[in-house]
Structures are given as C-alpha cells and as structure tokens.
Enzyme design. Sequence first.
Site, short mmCIF file in Angstrom:
data_model
loop_
_atom_site.label_atom_id
_atom_site.label_comp_id
_atom_site.label_asym_id
_atom_site.label_seq_id
_atom_site.Cartn_x
_atom_site.Cartn_y
_atom_site.Cartn_z
N GLU A 64 0.82 -1.20 0.00
CA GLU A 64 0.00 0.00 0.00
C GLU A 64 0.86 1.26 0.00
OE1 GLU A 64 -2.25 -3.39 1.68
OE2 GLU A 64 -0.28 -2.52 2.08
N ILE A 344 0.91 -5.46 -11.54
CA ILE A 344 1.06 -4.25 -12.34
C ILE A 344 2.52 -3.82 -12.45
CG2 ILE A 344 0.45 -1.80 -12.43
CD1 ILE A 344 -2.22 -2.60 -11.06
#
Length: 428
Positions: A64, A344
Amino acid sequence: MRLFYSLMWWLALPLVLGRLWWRGRREPGYRSHLGERLGFYGPAPGPDRQLRRTIMVHAVSVGETRAAEPLVEALLRAWPDCRILLTHMTPTGRATGKALFSKHGERVIQSFLPYDTGFMVGRFLRHFAPSVCILMETEVWPNLIAGCAAHSVPVALVNARLSERSLRRGKRFGGLMMEAARGITLAAAQTEADAARIASLGAPRVAVTGSIKFDVVPPEAALQTGAMLRARFARRPVLLCASTREGEEALILDAYRALAHQPPGMLLLLVPRHPQRFDEVAQMVRERGLSLARRSALPEGSNGEVDSDVLLGDSMGEMFAYYAACDCAFIGGSLLPLGGQNLIEACAVGKPVLVGKHTFNFLQATEEAVAAGAALRVPDAGALMSEAARLLGDEAARARMSEQALAFAGRHRGATVRTVELLRQFIR
C-alpha cells in the site's frame, strides 16, 4: 456493535501486544514506537506558517505504501502548503515510506496508526489534527472513521477494492461495517465491480477512478540495480517468483527440482513477501539439495557471476530491480487460495507474467492482463515451471508478451489525476 467491537479490542490488547513483542524477535521494528500504537506521542508537529494543513494518508504495509507513492507526490505538488502524515501498521511499511519520501524532509512525517479504540483514535486525531483522512485500498477502521466524523475530518477511501469474499466477510459483521461505510465521505474505487460492492455496504458516494498502482513509475535507481544484477546472471535464463507466500515456496522448489534444469542454467530468483520468512525459505532450499545464494550476501558492484540454483531475494525495496533483472515473473499468493499479489509492477517493467488460479485480490487487473496477452494463468506449480521453461526458451514469445505488458500498463494510467480532482473539494 461498535461498542462491542471496542470492548473486544480492549480485551484482546494484552494478546495483541504480546504477539507484537513476539514478532519483534525477528523484526525489531515491531518493538519500536510502541507508544504510537497506543495513541501516545511526543511533542505535536511544530507550527509552520508555510505548512497550514495536514493530510493523513494511511498505507498499512509495503504494498500500500508503494501504491501510495504517486498519490503522495501529487498531493505535495497540488498543495505546497500541506504536510503529509503517512501512517502504517507494519515496520516494513514504515521503512518503505521512509525510503520513498525522506527526500521531502518535514513535509512528510510518519507514525503508526493506533489500535482502533475510541480512546487511542481520539488522542491520535487531537495530536495530529488532520484536515482529511485518506485510507488506501481496504483499510476500513470503524472507530477511526467515527472519530473523524466527531472531529469533522472527511474520510476518503482511495484506490479502493473489495472482493466478493471480503464483501461476504464484511456483511457478517452487519451493522458495524455498514456504519463504517456510511461514515466514508468518498470512495474512489479501482473498478466498477469494486464500486458496486462498496456501495452495497452503504457508502454514500462512490466513484470509479482506476488503480493508482498503474501510475507508479519504476525508479531509475532500481532499474540500474536490476541491470547490475542481470550482468551477474550472465546469459542464464531467470524466472522470478515474486512476493511468494507461506506454502508456495515448497511447491515451487519441488517443481523446479523436478524440471531437471530445463532450459539449461535456469536461475530461480525467489522473493518471499514477508521478510521474517527469509531464513525459513533459505532452509527449504538447502533441504532440497539446491545451491543457494542470498541477495544480502552479494558483494557490491557487478563482479562475480551468480552460479547457484536459487537466488534468495532477501532485501527490502528492490522489487522493481528484481523485475528488471528477470526474463519472466510469477506473481505469488496465487498458487494457493490467498488472493494473489499485484502484477502491475511487473507489467510496467515489460516482463511476461505468470499467475496461478487464485487472484481474487486483483481479479479485474489480472483478467485484463491475461486477455491482453501480457499474462498467462497456470493451474499449479508444475505447470508454472513448464510454462516458464517454454517462455525462457522462446525469445520471440517473450518479446510479444513484453510489448503487451507495457501496452497494458500504459492504457490504465491516470487514476492519480482523477483521484486528486475528487479530493480537491475536501482540501481547500
């Protein structure tokens, strides 16, 4: 329900603190800044006429925190008179935040978020007095959200995602999670499906902005480190198994050993997600009679080839470097029903990606990557090794997947800009 929830926190607190101390045996960071976890702090951040507001960004751990990088940078650019308060729950997240943002000096300060009791949250909010509370991805804390409402602090859940599994779990707590969802001023979801699930919990305003993770740019220093590592691998084909979770490494190592090293010289670059497991995974390698090198033990510079069967990526903050150094990458957490990790970053570096069956944490991004030809799904560890061997022996196939990966990552950029535009109404 929230009163009962708070009571459970207080009853569990001795066990929580005991577990924190226990984990600190391997990761000393868990024993640092204990007061912050209980809502006790030193002097409040000093007044600064140039920094008139504090924007809180909560990024629980490493993933995060890295995902928050483009958002934090954009907030600092958009509001030169703001200070970012970056909060975490893990010491590795805090270390990652320090590595990413220490260049900004006092404009980015860090703290652990206190445990979610009204008393601790109240002390936290009074001490730092944030103008807005931004929570990354899935971090819904009922007492924090209620405390922000009591202090007139708007709450934004950004880069938000909610799987069907998490939705079912949330609905089991009924009123508690629905009260928390209603307290979220704005939710900026990654996908339409995420938005629908978040809205079903009662969030009053939900928008779709896409995933901020597509806006993360590979740091030049990491790419240089990757090139240095690649030089030490000589011409060996390299399979990276990134962010592997408990139970997966044994499956991967057994499948690698059964492959009989085809293609010849194949190097397995193994990077466990949690640093406290580095030594455990190293022992697994030795028990299988495979030769082992550790990233932490490699001398600086590009001298000396890595000639072991397995290189253990036991360093922090080098995932982009590992992606840059490999020929194809498997994304961990997906061989077993753990939900998978983020693919990603691998696509952003243009690497062919392999994933297992279990990708519910990043389902839409994974499905789109597979549909775009940037990723391949494998059913088990044996199929993973067979597919990796095929790709490592077929340069043209790797080149096609590399192009598709870069195109896929490029098409989805822009979530940071859309998120900042939504936040403008709260940061005046």
